[in-house]
Write an enzyme that holds these catalytic residues in place. Structure first.
Site, PDB file in Angstrom:
ATOM      1  N   ASP A  94       1.262  -0.971  -0.265  1.00  0.00           N
ATOM      2  CA  ASP A  94       1.637  -2.419  -0.433  1.00  0.00           C
ATOM      3  C   ASP A  94       0.580  -3.314  -0.302  1.00  0.00           C
ATOM      4  O   ASP A  94       0.953  -3.962  -0.593  1.00  0.00           O
ATOM      5  CB  ASP A  94       2.199  -2.057   1.123  1.00  0.00           C
ATOM      6  CG  ASP A  94       1.830  -3.847   1.553  1.00  0.00           C
ATOM      7  OD1 ASP A  94       3.939  -4.197   1.044  1.00  0.00           O
ATOM      8  OD2 ASP A  94       1.858  -4.679   2.414  1.00  0.00           O
ATOM      9  N   HIS A 135       8.377  -8.736  13.566  1.00  0.00           N
ATOM     10  CA  HIS A 135       8.433  -9.234  12.675  1.00  0.00           C
ATOM     11  C   HIS A 135       9.082 -10.587  11.591  1.00  0.00           C
ATOM     12  O   HIS A 135      10.374 -10.136  11.839  1.00  0.00           O
ATOM     13  CB  HIS A 135       8.254  -8.012  11.253  1.00  0.00           C
ATOM     14  CG  HIS A 135       7.144  -8.772  10.407  1.00  0.00           C
ATOM     15  ND1 HIS A 135       5.863  -7.653  10.203  1.00  0.00           N
ATOM     16  CD2 HIS A 135       7.787  -8.419   9.189  1.00  0.00           C
ATOM     17  CE1 HIS A 135       5.358  -8.239   9.144  1.00  0.00           C
ATOM     18  NE2 HIS A 135       7.077  -8.524   8.131  1.00  0.00           N
ATOM     19  N   LYS A 163       4.532  -1.284   6.783  1.00  0.00           N
ATOM     20  CA  LYS A 163       3.781  -1.428   7.888  1.00  0.00           C
ATOM     21  C   LYS A 163       4.466  -0.935   9.295  1.00  0.00           C
ATOM     22  O   LYS A 163       3.872  -0.645  10.039  1.00  0.00           O
ATOM     23  CB  LYS A 163       3.229  -3.023   7.003  1.00  0.00           C
ATOM     24  CG  LYS A 163       2.581  -3.189   6.139  1.00  0.00           C
ATOM     25  CD  LYS A 163       1.665  -4.225   5.798  1.00  0.00           C
ATOM     26  CE  LYS A 163       3.184  -4.974   5.251  1.00  0.00           C
ATOM     27  NZ  LYS A 163       3.241  -6.186   4.313  1.00  0.00           N
ATOM     28  N   ARG A 179       2.279  -8.378  -6.984  1.00  0.00           N
ATOM     29  CA  ARG A 179       3.716  -8.835  -6.875  1.00  0.00           C
ATOM     30  C   ARG A 179       3.412 -10.310  -7.113  1.00  0.00           C
ATOM     31  O   ARG A 179       4.133 -10.848  -7.166  1.00  0.00           O
ATOM     32  CB  ARG A 179       4.217  -8.514  -5.848  1.00  0.00           C
ATOM     33  CG  ARG A 179       5.119  -6.735  -5.959  1.00  0.00           C
ATOM     34  CD  ARG A 179       5.496  -6.474  -4.535  1.00  0.00           C
ATOM     35  NE  ARG A 179       6.669  -7.486  -3.915  1.00  0.00           N
ATOM     36  CZ  ARG A 179       6.967  -7.165  -2.775  1.00  0.00           C
ATOM     37  NH1 ARG A 179       6.106  -6.480  -1.705  1.00  0.00           N
ATOM     38  NH2 ARG A 179       8.152  -8.346  -2.056  1.00  0.00           N
ATOM     39  N   SER A 215       7.908  -3.219   1.703  1.00  0.00           N
ATOM     40  CA  SER A 215       6.698  -3.313   2.117  1.00  0.00           C
ATOM     41  C   SER A 215       7.038  -3.798   3.631  1.00  0.00           C
ATOM     42  O   SER A 215       5.850  -3.400   4.468  1.00  0.00           O
ATOM     43  CB  SER A 215       6.066  -4.773   1.063  1.00  0.00           C
ATOM     44  OG  SER A 215       5.451  -6.000   1.897  1.00  0.00           O
TER      45      SER A 215
HETATM   46  N1  URA Z   1       6.164 -10.558   3.835  1.00  0.00           N
HETATM   47  C1  URA Z   1       5.554  -8.983   3.577  1.00  0.00           C
HETATM   48  O1  URA Z   1       4.588  -7.731   4.403  1.00  0.00           O
HETATM   49  N2  URA Z   1       5.524  -8.371   2.035  1.00  0.00           N
HETATM   50  C2  URA Z   1       6.775  -8.757   1.546  1.00  0.00           C
HETATM   51  O2  URA Z   1       7.285  -8.462   0.620  1.00  0.00           O
HETATM   52  C3  URA Z   1       7.003  -9.894   2.222  1.00  0.00           C
HETATM   53  C4  URA Z   1       7.056 -10.763   3.104  1.00  0.00           C
END
Ligand code: URA
Ligand code: CA
Length: 434
Positions: A161, A82, A187, A168, A183
């Protein structure tokens, strides 16, 4: 428990308990806590931060807000990567096929891009016919047979999220360490991978602008991953200029294919190799970096990595011929050359502004409702440290809709700084957090 007490506590700089964090996440997802109170708490968190325990509690509370994916139908160690988000950051499309070709199992659920950073799903959808919506059985079967599949996140994965990220975004509270860590890691944990390699970007095109903040974010995410029982490593990598040369969806697919064909050395390839090497090590397929790099080089040179990408594209309904002939990808109607207006060295780039230039051409979304044009974007011709003379090409804009072209050109030209002195070389990989 009352949300106003929780807001007051965080506003006063105190740490929240697990129960208070759970109360907030549950209440925000079920609608009993309204946006305005959630916004106030987010801003209090933005100003006062969260300690490591709060950050972990937040993450696990977010995971519990929805379903988790069961990948037990896939044999072996499932490894995911990621990126925290960057410009010309096409590492997934290079790393996932490389790792698959070395025997890895890459089951990736990806997201869409918002703002100046592109999303892997949007890039894949620029491939004619390809669908990122695949049933779980097909997803698992592709990972078992080809070694990789990339699909969109399923319906009810971390609903906290989805809701919080949107809030946000409009309350300017995205760039907080704990909120980003929660966040991303919620995931990743909910997506079911056994091992996670994180690419934490740092610099003018990243959420975290300094290496120091990025290392702190990397440490926080690695700690959360380990607490959740996942082998996790984070690399802090440079985002002070576009990582690859292509910024835009089909253009980035083209660049990934060129790299997998061995035609395109450079920073994007180097970061993709570094991430892939860690993916192989965490999956138990390589003992050390040297062994991993040897496997990856073989996978590239033999054509096995490109073949893995081609098979995945075909299995997900796309046209695999693009791997032989990238001119079959969507193309913009007009090419515009952007030239240097003075002599000197490329000394600095405002990389967020470069991302925004591509977005203005239609390569990204300003709001969730915006529709992406897969063909458009820009192709960088120079990198920081290169010497240029007046009239040298800095980039080529790939344009269809000209509505925002003037603004895109203006922002791009202001973003690429040319100075009379040769700048110091930037590191590519700043730090590895194991
Ligand atoms: N990518 C994400 O999935 N969440 C964030 O808060 C910032 C970047
Ligand atoms: Ca991304």
């Amino acid at each position: 428990m009352h949300i106003t007490d929780i807001i007051l506590k965080k506003r006063s700089g105190e740490a929240l308990t697990k129960e208070e964090i759970d109360f907030f996440i549950k209440g925000y997802v079920d609608g009993s806590i309204p946006d305005y109170q959630a916004s106030a708490l987010l801003m209090a968190i933005w100003f006062n931060g969260m300690n490591p325990q709060e950050t972990t509690d937040l993450t696990l509370s977010m995971v519990a807000s929805g379903d988790t994916v069961d990948l037990s139908g896939i044999d072996g160690i499932k490894v995911d990567k990621h990126s925290t988000g960057g410009v010309a950051d096409t590492t997934t499309l290079v790393a996932a096929p490389l790792v698959a070709a070395c025997g890895g199992r890459v089951a990736k659920m990806s997201g869409r891009g918002l703002g100046h950073t592109g999303g892997t799903l949007d890039k894949l959808e620029s491939i004619p016919g390809l669908s990122i919506e695949q049933p779980m059985e097909i997803f698992q079967k592709l990972v078992n047979t080809i070694g990789l599949s990339v699909i969109g996140q399923t319906g009810n994965l971390v609903p906290a999220d989805k809701k919080l990220y949107a809030l946000r975004d409009v309350t300017v509270t995205v760039d907080n360490m704990s909120l980003i860590a929660g966040s991303i890691m919620s995931k990743k944990i909910a997506s079911g991978a056994d091992a996670i390699v994180l690419d934490v970007k740092t610099g003018s095109g990243a959420f975290m602008k300094t290496a120091e903040d990025s290392v702190e974010l990397a440490k926080s995410m690695v700690e959360i991953g380990k607490l959740a029982g996942r082998a996790t490593v984070a690399l802090v990598t440079d985002m002070n200029q576009p990582l690859g040369n292509a910024v835009g969806n089909a253009l980035e697919v083209q660049e990934a294919i060129e790299i997998l064909r061995g035609e395109h050395p450079g920073d994007l390839k180097d970061v993709a190799f570094a991430l892939s090497a860690w993916m192989l090590r965490l999956a138990g397929l390589a003992d050390d970096e040297a062994a991993a790099m040897k496997m990856l080089t073989n996978a590239l040179e033999s054509g096995a990595a490109l073949d893995a990408l081609s098979r995945m594209i075909e299995a997900q309904g796309g046209d695999p011929k693009i791997c032989e002939d990238t001119s079959k990808l969507p193309r913009a109607g007009k090419l515009i050359s952007v030239k240097a207006e003075r002599d000197g060295w490329i000394s600095e780039m405002d990389n967020t502004e470069i991302g925004i230039s591509a977005m203005l051409l239609g390569a990204g979304r300003q709001t969730k409702a915006d529709v992406i044009d897969p063909a458009v974007g820009l192709w960088m011709k120079k990198r920081i440290g290169e010497q240029v003379a007046v009239g040298d090409e800095l980039a080529v804009f790939h344009v269809n809709e000209e509505k925002n072209l003037d603004e895109a050109l203006k922002r791009f030209k202001a973003a690429v700084k040319i100075s009379g002195e040769k700048p110091d070389k930037l590191p590519l990989i700043y730090h590895v957090v194991e």
